[in-house]
Design a protein around this motif. Sequence first.
Motif, PDB file in Angstrom:
ATOM      1  N   ARG A 141       0.823  -1.220   0.000  1.00  0.00           N
ATOM      2  CA  ARG A 141       0.000   0.000   0.000  1.00  0.00           C
ATOM      3  C   ARG A 141       0.851   1.261   0.000  1.00  0.00           C
ATOM      4  O   ARG A 141       0.386   2.335  -0.366  1.00  0.00           O
ATOM      5  CB  ARG A 141      -0.922   0.021   1.226  1.00  0.00           C
ATOM      6  CG  ARG A 141      -2.193  -0.746   0.988  1.00  0.00           C
ATOM      7  CD  ARG A 141      -3.143  -0.661   2.184  1.00  0.00           C
ATOM      8  NE  ARG A 141      -3.683  -1.994   2.397  1.00  0.00           N
ATOM      9  CZ  ARG A 141      -3.594  -2.689   3.520  1.00  0.00           C
ATOM     10  NH1 ARG A 141      -3.021  -2.178   4.580  1.00  0.00           N
ATOM     11  NH2 ARG A 141      -4.084  -3.903   3.608  1.00  0.00           N
ATOM     12  N   LEU A 142       2.100   1.140   0.420  1.00  0.00           N
ATOM     13  CA  LEU A 142       2.984   2.315   0.449  1.00  0.00           C
ATOM     14  C   LEU A 142       3.684   2.511  -0.893  1.00  0.00           C
ATOM     15  O   LEU A 142       4.502   3.427  -1.051  1.00  0.00           O
ATOM     16  CB  LEU A 142       4.029   2.164   1.563  1.00  0.00           C
ATOM     17  CG  LEU A 142       3.442   2.047   2.976  1.00  0.00           C
ATOM     18  CD1 LEU A 142       4.519   1.732   3.985  1.00  0.00           C
ATOM     19  CD2 LEU A 142       2.731   3.341   3.358  1.00  0.00           C
ATOM     20  N   GLY A 143       3.412   1.636  -1.844  1.00  0.00           N
ATOM     21  CA  GLY A 143       3.925   1.827  -3.209  1.00  0.00           C
ATOM     22  C   GLY A 143       5.368   1.404  -3.406  1.00  0.00           C
ATOM     23  O   GLY A 143       6.017   1.861  -4.349  1.00  0.00           O
ATOM     24  N   VAL A 144       5.889   0.541  -2.530  1.00  0.00           N
ATOM     25  CA  VAL A 144       7.250   0.037  -2.767  1.00  0.00           C
ATOM     26  C   VAL A 144       7.156  -1.430  -3.216  1.00  0.00           C
ATOM     27  O   VAL A 144       6.218  -2.139  -2.843  1.00  0.00           O
ATOM     28  CB  VAL A 144       8.174   0.151  -1.521  1.00  0.00           C
ATOM     29  CG1 VAL A 144       8.318   1.593  -1.084  1.00  0.00           C
ATOM     30  CG2 VAL A 144       7.677  -0.701  -0.375  1.00  0.00           C
ATOM     31  N   PRO A 145       8.126  -1.888  -4.046  1.00  0.00           N
ATOM     32  CA  PRO A 145       8.095  -3.283  -4.478  1.00  0.00           C
ATOM     33  C   PRO A 145       8.244  -4.233  -3.299  1.00  0.00           C
ATOM     34  O   PRO A 145       9.094  -4.013  -2.434  1.00  0.00           O
ATOM     35  CB  PRO A 145       9.302  -3.415  -5.423  1.00  0.00           C
ATOM     36  CG  PRO A 145       9.966  -2.103  -5.483  1.00  0.00           C
ATOM     37  CD  PRO A 145       9.275  -1.140  -4.586  1.00  0.00           C
ATOM     38  N   VAL A 146       7.402  -5.250  -3.257  1.00  0.00           N
ATOM     39  CA  VAL A 146       7.425  -6.180  -2.119  1.00  0.00           C
ATOM     40  C   VAL A 146       7.150  -7.598  -2.600  1.00  0.00           C
ATOM     41  O   VAL A 146       6.353  -7.809  -3.505  1.00  0.00           O
ATOM     42  CB  VAL A 146       6.404  -5.740  -1.033  1.00  0.00           C
ATOM     43  CG1 VAL A 146       4.996  -5.626  -1.574  1.00  0.00           C
ATOM     44  CG2 VAL A 146       6.422  -6.678   0.168  1.00  0.00           C
ATOM     45  N   LEU A 147       7.859  -8.544  -2.006  1.00  0.00           N
ATOM     46  CA  LEU A 147       7.664  -9.971  -2.292  1.00  0.00           C
ATOM     47  C   LEU A 147       7.346 -10.684  -0.993  1.00  0.00           C
ATOM     48  O   LEU A 147       7.975 -10.411   0.027  1.00  0.00           O
ATOM     49  CB  LEU A 147       8.965 -10.565  -2.845  1.00  0.00           C
ATOM     50  CG  LEU A 147       9.146 -10.587  -4.350  1.00  0.00           C
ATOM     51  CD1 LEU A 147      10.550 -11.053  -4.673  1.00  0.00           C
ATOM     52  CD2 LEU A 147       8.131 -11.508  -5.008  1.00  0.00           C
ATOM     53  N   GLN A 148       6.384 -11.596  -1.017  1.00  0.00           N
ATOM     54  CA  GLN A 148       6.039 -12.349   0.184  1.00  0.00           C
ATOM     55  C   GLN A 148       6.565 -13.779   0.067  1.00  0.00           C
ATOM     56  O   GLN A 148       6.331 -14.448  -0.935  1.00  0.00           O
ATOM     57  CB  GLN A 148       4.516 -12.376   0.367  1.00  0.00           C
ATOM     58  CG  GLN A 148       4.025 -13.195   1.540  1.00  0.00           C
ATOM     59  CD  GLN A 148       4.108 -12.457   2.870  1.00  0.00           C
ATOM     60  OE1 GLN A 148       3.605 -11.354   3.011  1.00  0.00           O
ATOM     61  NE2 GLN A 148       4.738 -13.077   3.866  1.00  0.00           N
ATOM     62  N   ILE A 149       7.269 -14.230   1.093  1.00  0.00           N
ATOM     63  CA  ILE A 149       7.637 -15.646   1.195  1.00  0.00           C
ATOM     64  C   ILE A 149       6.757 -16.267   2.275  1.00  0.00           C
ATOM     65  O   ILE A 149       6.689 -15.743   3.387  1.00  0.00           O
ATOM     66  CB  ILE A 149       9.120 -15.825   1.616  1.00  0.00           C
ATOM     67  CG1 ILE A 149      10.060 -15.224   0.562  1.00  0.00           C
ATOM     68  CG2 ILE A 149       9.443 -17.299   1.839  1.00  0.00           C
ATOM     69  CD1 ILE A 149      11.524 -15.199   1.005  1.00  0.00           C
ATOM     70  N   ASN A 150       6.059 -17.357   1.962  1.00  0.00           N
ATOM     71  CA  ASN A 150       5.290 -18.110   2.967  1.00  0.00           C
ATOM     72  C   ASN A 150       5.990 -19.428   3.211  1.00  0.00           C
ATOM     73  O   ASN A 150       6.054 -20.280   2.331  1.00  0.00           O
ATOM     74  CB  ASN A 150       3.847 -18.349   2.498  1.00  0.00           C
ATOM     75  CG  ASN A 150       2.942 -17.155   2.724  1.00  0.00           C
ATOM     76  OD1 ASN A 150       2.014 -16.926   1.969  1.00  0.00           O
ATOM     77  ND2 ASN A 150       3.203 -16.362   3.763  1.00  0.00           N
ATOM     78  N   THR A 151       6.485 -19.604   4.426  1.00  0.00           N
ATOM     79  CA  THR A 151       7.265 -20.828   4.683  1.00  0.00           C
ATOM     80  C   THR A 151       6.368 -22.056   4.825  1.00  0.00           C
ATOM     81  O   THR A 151       6.866 -23.176   4.791  1.00  0.00           O
ATOM     82  CB  THR A 151       8.161 -20.675   5.928  1.00  0.00           C
ATOM     83  OG1 THR A 151       7.327 -20.485   7.070  1.00  0.00           O
ATOM     84  CG2 THR A 151       9.136 -19.529   5.797  1.00  0.00           C
ATOM     85  N   ASP A 152       5.045 -21.892   4.984  1.00  0.00           N
ATOM     86  CA  ASP A 152       4.196 -23.096   5.062  1.00  0.00           C
ATOM     87  C   ASP A 152       4.137 -23.832   3.725  1.00  0.00           C
ATOM     88  O   ASP A 152       3.744 -24.993   3.668  1.00  0.00           O
ATOM     89  CB  ASP A 152       2.791 -22.789   5.620  1.00  0.00           C
ATOM     90  CG  ASP A 152       1.949 -21.909   4.713  1.00  0.00           C
ATOM     91  OD1 ASP A 152       2.469 -21.448   3.680  1.00  0.00           O
ATOM     92  OD2 ASP A 152       0.767 -21.692   5.053  1.00  0.00           O
ATOM     93  N   MET A 153       4.546 -23.150   2.662  1.00  0.00           N
ATOM     94  CA  MET A 153       4.616 -23.803   1.337  1.00  0.00           C
ATOM     95  C   MET A 153       5.855 -24.702   1.257  1.00  0.00           C
ATOM     96  O   MET A 153       5.974 -25.532   0.378  1.00  0.00           O
ATOM     97  CB  MET A 153       4.750 -22.761   0.214  1.00  0.00           C
ATOM     98  CG  MET A 153       3.748 -21.657   0.280  1.00  0.00           C
ATOM     99  SD  MET A 153       2.315 -22.092  -0.676  1.00  0.00           S
ATOM    100  CE  MET A 153       1.391 -20.592  -0.651  1.00  0.00           C
ATOM    101  N   ILE A 154       6.819 -24.433   2.150  1.00  0.00           N
ATOM    102  CA  ILE A 154       8.093 -25.152   2.085  1.00  0.00           C
ATOM    103  C   ILE A 154       8.457 -25.705   3.467  1.00  0.00           C
ATOM    104  O   ILE A 154       9.565 -25.527   3.955  1.00  0.00           O
ATOM    105  CB  ILE A 154       9.227 -24.233   1.528  1.00  0.00           C
ATOM    106  CG1 ILE A 154       9.035 -22.778   1.987  1.00  0.00           C
ATOM    107  CG2 ILE A 154       9.337 -24.319   0.029  1.00  0.00           C
ATOM    108  CD1 ILE A 154      10.041 -21.779   1.473  1.00  0.00           C
ATOM    109  N   GLY A 155       7.486 -26.335   4.102  1.00  0.00           N
ATOM    110  CA  GLY A 155       7.760 -27.042   5.355  1.00  0.00           C
ATOM    111  C   GLY A 155       7.440 -26.278   6.618  1.00  0.00           C
ATOM    112  O   GLY A 155       7.600 -26.801   7.715  1.00  0.00           O
ATOM    113  N   GLY A 156       7.007 -25.014   6.504  1.00  0.00           N
ATOM    114  CA  GLY A 156       6.571 -24.260   7.686  1.00  0.00           C
ATOM    115  C   GLY A 156       7.685 -23.777   8.586  1.00  0.00           C
ATOM    116  O   GLY A 156       7.506 -23.671   9.797  1.00  0.00           O
ATOM    117  N   ALA A 157       8.854 -23.483   7.998  1.00  0.00           N
ATOM    118  CA  ALA A 157      10.004 -23.079   8.813  1.00  0.00           C
ATOM    119  C   ALA A 157       9.700 -21.816   9.623  1.00  0.00           C
ATOM    120  O   ALA A 157       8.952 -20.940   9.184  1.00  0.00           O
ATOM    121  CB  ALA A 157      11.216 -22.845   7.927  1.00  0.00           C
TER     122      ALA A 157
END
Length: 221
Positions: A77-93
Amino acid sequence: MEIKVLQRILKANDGIARENRRYLTEKGIFSLNLMSSPGAGKTSILERTIERLRERLRLGVIEGDIATSRDAERIGRLGVPVLQINTDMIGGACHLDANMIQNALREWEPGEVEALDMLIVENVGNLVCPAEFDIGTDMSAMVLSVAEGDDKPKKYPLMFTISEVLLLNKMDLIEHTDFDMERFRKDVADVNPRIRIFPLSAKTGEGLEAWCDWLVKRQEG
Ligand SMILES: Nc1nc2c(ncn2[C@@H]2O[C@H](COP(=O)(O)OP(=O)(O)OP(=O)(O)O)[C@@H](O)[C@H]2O)c(=O)[nH]1
Ligand SMILES: [Mg+2]
C-alpha cells in the motif's frame, strides 16, 4: 550424527548467504535483515521507516511469514516493491534461510532489483530461529517491544548478539509495564556491548527520526 547434519545444513546456508551478499553488493543494494518475536512491531516500524525514506531512497521489501500475505499487502500500500515468502509452502520453517532469499531475488524482474538502493527483509516472527541463519544481508537489526519484558536479552541472547541495532518498540506503553530500562541496558551490554539501541514507538512516531537518520548514514557507508 545429528550434529553433523545440522553443521552441513548451516554450511550450505552460509555458502548461499555469501552468494546473496555478493549479488546485492554488486548491484549496489544495501540490505537489512529485520527480526523479532511475533507482534513486536516489525511491519509497523517498516511502514513508518518507508514513509520517511521513500523520497530519498528506492526501497524494496521481502516479507517472511509462515502464512498469509497480510504484511506484504500492508507494505504494498505504500507503493514500494514487495515480495512475500510463505514458509508453510516449504515445510513451515520458523525462519527465512539464504536459499529462500536467493529464490525471491530471482522472482523479481531483473530491472526491478537493479533499481533498488535498499532491500529490507522482514523475517518470520520468532525470537530464536531467524538469528541462526545468515541470509546474506549487510546487517541485522532486531525489534523488542517493552511489553515482552526486560529479561529477554539474557534469556534469548543470540539475536541480541548478532544484531547491530536494537529497536526498542512500543515505548508509548512503557508506563503500563514493569519494564526496567536500566536493567535492560545493562543486560543488553553484557550480551552485546556494541549494539545500538533506539527506543521508539511506531504508534506515536517517537524515536523514528533518529533511527531513520542512522539507517541512511549506515547505507551511505
Ligand atoms: N501501542 C503500540 N502498538 C504497536 C506499536 N507498534 C506496533 N504495534 C501494534 O502491535 C501489533 C503487531 O504489530 P506488527 O507491526 O504487525 O508486528 P510484527 O512484528 O510485524 O508481527 P509479525 O509479522 O506477526 O511477527 C499491531 O497491532 C500493531 O498495531 C507501538 O509502537 N505501540
Ligand atoms: Mg509483520
